[in-house]
Design an enzyme around this catalytic site. Structure first.
Site, short mmCIF file in Angstrom:
data_model
loop_
_atom_site.label_atom_id
_atom_site.label_comp_id
_atom_site.label_asym_id
_atom_site.label_seq_id
_atom_site.Cartn_x
_atom_site.Cartn_y
_atom_site.Cartn_z
N LYS A 9 0.84 -1.20 0.00
CA LYS A 9 0.00 0.00 0.00
C LYS A 9 0.87 1.24 0.00
CE LYS A 9 -3.10 2.35 3.23
NZ LYS A 9 -3.88 2.17 4.46
N SER A 25 -3.92 2.70 -16.84
CA SER A 25 -2.94 2.37 -15.81
C SER A 25 -2.69 3.51 -14.85
CB SER A 25 -1.60 1.95 -16.41
OG SER A 25 -0.97 3.07 -17.00
N THR A 57 -6.81 -0.78 -11.62
CA THR A 57 -5.97 -0.60 -12.79
C THR A 57 -4.70 -1.41 -12.58
OG1 THR A 57 -5.07 1.04 -14.34
CG2 THR A 57 -4.88 1.55 -11.99
N TYR A 58 -3.65 -1.11 -13.34
CA TYR A 58 -2.38 -1.81 -13.19
C TYR A 58 -1.25 -0.79 -13.18
CZ TYR A 58 -1.99 -1.05 -18.20
OH TYR A 58 -1.93 -0.47 -19.43
#
Length: 127
Positions: A9, A25, A57-58
């Site tokens: 995180k 992204s 998202t990535y």
């Protein structure tokens, strides 16, 4: 049975750019990625602290030391430059894996540098 646990995180990073026309992204400074253990192409959930929007998202690697947090593609409509975001990745673990799991949390400063790094062990619930 698998348990979904927080893996990594970044807390209170500040959005530095948005690009609606990019393919999608979130671009993250590689120093922040290294600090919490995020990987390129890893799926993440992003929560915008200013408006409550959440999206998946990535990750795309941003230049080290740049402080970049870039929201790209359609998600750029869900945040804006200057907003604080929380970026989270999760893992599925067996109960045995969960017993030894820990999550890495990076608290970002106003320039998107790691101000603090915390490691949260997953501990069994106590009665």
């Amino acid at each position: 049975m698998l348990i979904k646990l927080l893996r990594a995180k970044i807390h209170h990073a500040t959005v530095t750019q948005t690009d609606l026309n990019y393919h999608g992204s979130i671009t993250i400074d590689s120093d922040l990625m290294d600090a919490c253990g995020l990987l390129a192409n890893e799926a993440v959930i992003v929560a915008d602290c200013e408006n409550g929007n959440r999206f998946e998202t990535y990750v795309i690697v941003g230049p080290a030391g740049s402080g970049v947090i870039g929201i790209n593609g359609a998600a750029a409509r869900l945040s804006k430059v200057g907003n604080r975001v929380i970026i989270m990745s999760f893992v599925l673990a067996t109960p045995e894996e969960a017993a030894t799991h820990s999550a890495r949390v990076v608290i970002a400063d106003k320039k998107n540098r790691a101000a603090e790094i915390l490691v949260h062990a997953t501990s069994p619930r106590r009665a």
